[in-house]
Scaffold this active site. Structure first.
Site, PDB file in Angstrom:
ATOM      1  N   ARG A  52      13.614 103.452  64.952  1.00 16.02           N
ATOM      2  CA  ARG A  52      14.149 104.826  65.003  1.00 16.02           C
ATOM      3  C   ARG A  52      15.667 104.820  65.177  1.00 16.02           C
ATOM      4  O   ARG A  52      16.375 105.656  64.604  1.00 16.02           O
ATOM      5  CB  ARG A  52      13.456 105.617  66.128  1.00 16.02           C
ATOM      6  CG  ARG A  52      13.821 107.084  66.114  1.00 16.02           C
ATOM      7  CD  ARG A  52      12.999 107.895  67.106  1.00 16.02           C
ATOM      8  NE  ARG A  52      13.258 107.516  68.485  1.00 16.02           N
ATOM      9  CZ  ARG A  52      12.640 108.058  69.538  1.00 16.02           C
ATOM     10  NH1 ARG A  52      11.713 108.986  69.354  1.00 16.02           N
ATOM     11  NH2 ARG A  52      12.931 107.676  70.762  1.00 16.02           N
ATOM     12  N   HIS A 106      34.876 105.410  57.816  1.00 15.80           N
ATOM     13  CA  HIS A 106      35.592 104.138  57.723  1.00 15.80           C
ATOM     14  C   HIS A 106      36.784 104.058  58.674  1.00 15.80           C
ATOM     15  O   HIS A 106      37.475 103.038  58.711  1.00 15.80           O
ATOM     16  CB  HIS A 106      36.062 103.899  56.281  1.00 15.80           C
ATOM     17  CG  HIS A 106      34.907 103.865  55.320  1.00 15.80           C
ATOM     18  ND1 HIS A 106      34.638 104.896  54.445  1.00 15.80           N
ATOM     19  CD2 HIS A 106      33.928 102.951  55.139  1.00 15.80           C
ATOM     20  CE1 HIS A 106      33.546 104.612  53.759  1.00 15.80           C
ATOM     21  NE2 HIS A 106      33.088 103.443  54.164  1.00 15.80           N
ATOM     22  N   LYS A 152      18.394 110.934  66.668  1.00 16.11           N
ATOM     23  CA  LYS A 152      18.486 110.905  68.137  1.00 16.11           C
ATOM     24  C   LYS A 152      19.949 110.662  68.457  1.00 16.11           C
ATOM     25  O   LYS A 152      20.401 109.528  68.609  1.00 16.11           O
ATOM     26  CB  LYS A 152      17.571 109.815  68.702  1.00 16.11           C
ATOM     27  CG  LYS A 152      17.298 110.002  70.192  1.00 16.11           C
ATOM     28  CD  LYS A 152      16.105 109.202  70.623  1.00 16.11           C
ATOM     29  CE  LYS A 152      15.939 109.169  72.131  1.00 16.11           C
ATOM     30  NZ  LYS A 152      15.818 110.486  72.773  1.00 16.11           N
ATOM     31  N   GLU A 185       9.576 121.724  69.893  1.00 12.61           N
ATOM     32  CA  GLU A 185       9.486 120.612  70.850  1.00 12.61           C
ATOM     33  C   GLU A 185      10.260 120.999  72.101  1.00 12.61           C
ATOM     34  O   GLU A 185      10.903 122.050  72.151  1.00 12.61           O
ATOM     35  CB  GLU A 185      10.036 119.317  70.261  1.00 12.61           C
ATOM     36  CG  GLU A 185      11.528 119.340  69.991  1.00 12.61           C
ATOM     37  CD  GLU A 185      12.103 117.987  69.589  1.00 12.61           C
ATOM     38  OE1 GLU A 185      11.511 116.947  69.921  1.00 12.61           O
ATOM     39  OE2 GLU A 185      13.170 117.974  68.956  1.00 12.61           O
TER      40      GLU A 185
HETATM   41  N1  PMP Z   1      12.095 115.186  71.796  1.00 12.51           N
HETATM   42  C1  PMP Z   1      13.329 115.088  72.303  1.00 12.51           C
HETATM   43  C2  PMP Z   1      14.329 116.122  71.940  1.00 12.51           C
HETATM   44  C3  PMP Z   1      13.661 114.027  73.160  1.00 12.51           C
HETATM   45  O1  PMP Z   1      14.895 113.914  73.654  1.00 12.51           O
HETATM   46  C4  PMP Z   1      12.675 113.077  73.503  1.00 12.51           C
HETATM   47  C5  PMP Z   1      12.990 111.949  74.449  1.00 12.51           C
HETATM   48  N2  PMP Z   1      13.537 110.870  73.770  1.00 12.51           N
HETATM   49  C6  PMP Z   1      11.389 113.213  72.948  1.00 12.51           C
HETATM   50  C7  PMP Z   1      11.126 114.283  72.098  1.00 12.51           C
HETATM   51  C8  PMP Z   1      10.301 112.216  73.246  1.00 12.51           C
HETATM   52  O2  PMP Z   1      10.541 111.045  72.517  1.00 12.51           O
HETATM   53  P1  PMP Z   1       9.989 109.629  73.004  1.00 12.51           P
HETATM   54  O3  PMP Z   1       8.531 109.742  73.140  1.00 12.51           O
HETATM   55  O4  PMP Z   1      10.391 108.711  71.902  1.00 12.51           O
HETATM   56  O5  PMP Z   1      10.665 109.324  74.300  1.00 12.51           O
END
Ligand code: PMP
Length: 295
Positions: A52, A106, A152, A185
């Site tokens: 990831r 760059h 991320k 989420e």
């Molecule tokens: N969504 C967000 C926005 C997050 O910051 C996280 C934490 N990393 C997750 C979901 C959960 O991801 P993971 O199970 O990979 O920790």
């Protein structure tokens, strides 16, 4: 806080660990990261996390100038510098690096790599035993064509602003909708509901981070015969759910028993959630004792 950090080749104590103020990670928020945890002092699910990290980096045209093995060696070396920690929180941060103030990728010669190792924060046992309240917040999750939540990235203001709203209401997490008004989420975790024995979480296409724990729950579904699916969720699905839970690397599976003051199901952790929590821990323990925790 007692932490150690690897910074571009050197492992330092928390007071010494520094990066340049000219780093684009600092001035522009141009960087990506991963958070892992250990079980039995072994980094858990390192492979999907590094995959990831590479995907996030590719989406911002950032080079990842090391192999997975080299990164794992550095993570292990940083962990070894914190021998007193029973279990560790590991944050891998990769930024554009130091260069002229320009958005040209760059403009920086080499990325900055930081690996922070500190004690794993403990989630209160009551959160797992009694469940938590989360807040459906007014802050909308980033539009995928604006700043894709699949990246991320170090740009965490969307998450922080959502969580500020939750904190103002004394909630454990902030649940966000996407730009279409669908359930998306949380600020630091993925969200599931359970209805009629089926666990459902919004699809990646809803504009969310593909959580490693979320994916692990799909594996647990196969192991337990609990159907785990992706499906579009609306606010009403939350109110009518039998159970709800959130997932993240550091917190595993946490039952949700109230959303914005409204009780979900009977108001206590439900049987499907409890079963998944139990199997999660058993699976993690099994992978660690089989020496397969990194996969
Ligand atoms: N969504 C967000 C926005 C997050 O910051 C996280 C934490 N990393 C997750 C979901 C959960 O991801 P993971 O199970 O990979 O920790």
């Amino acid at each position: 806080m007692s932490a150690v950090a690897y910074v571009n080749g050197t492992i330092l104590g928390e007071r010494e660990a520094m990066v340049s103020v000219f780093d684009h990670g600092f001035v522009f928020g141009e960087g990506v990261y991963e958070v892992l945890r250990t079980y039995g002092r072994q980094p858990f699910l390192f492979e999907p996390h590094v995959r990831r990290l590479r995907e996030s980096a590719a989406r911002i045209a950032l080079d990842v100038p090391f192999t997975d093995e080299a990164l794992l060696d550095r993570v292990r070396a940083t962990l070894a510098a914190a021998p007193d920690l029973e279990e560790a929180y590991i944050r891998i941060v990769l930024t554009r690096g130091v260069g002229e103030f320009s958005y040209d990728p760059h403009s920086c010669a080499s990325p900055t790599l930081v690996i922070i190792v500190k004690a794993l924060g403990v989630t209160a046992p009551s959160a797992y035993e009694q469940g938590v309240e989360i807040r459906l917040v007014g802050v909308t999750r980033n539009h995928p064509q604006s700043l894709n939540p699949r990246i991320k990235s170090n740009n965490l203001l969307n998450n922080a602003l959502a969580m500020q709203e939750a904190i103002r209401h004394g909630a454990f997490e902030a649940l966000m909708k996407n730009y279409r008004g669908e359930i998306c989420e949380c600020s630091q975790s993925n969200f599931f509901i359970v209805k009629d024995g089926v666990a459902t979480t919004p699809p990646i296409e809803a504009g969310l981070l593909a959580g490693i724990t979320r994916a692990f729950v799909f594996d647990l579904g196969l192991e337990t015969d609990i159907p785990v699916r992706e499906g579009l969720l609306r606010e009403d699905d939350v109110w009518q759910a039998d159970e709800a839970f959130i997932t993240s690397t550091t917190r595993e599976i946490v039952p949700v028993v109230r959303v914005s003051g409204r009780v979900i199901g009977p108001g206590s952790p439900g049987p499907i959630t409890r079963r998944l929590m139990e199997v999660y821990r058993a699976c993690a323990a099994r992978l660690v004792s089989a020496g397969a925790a990194a996969h």
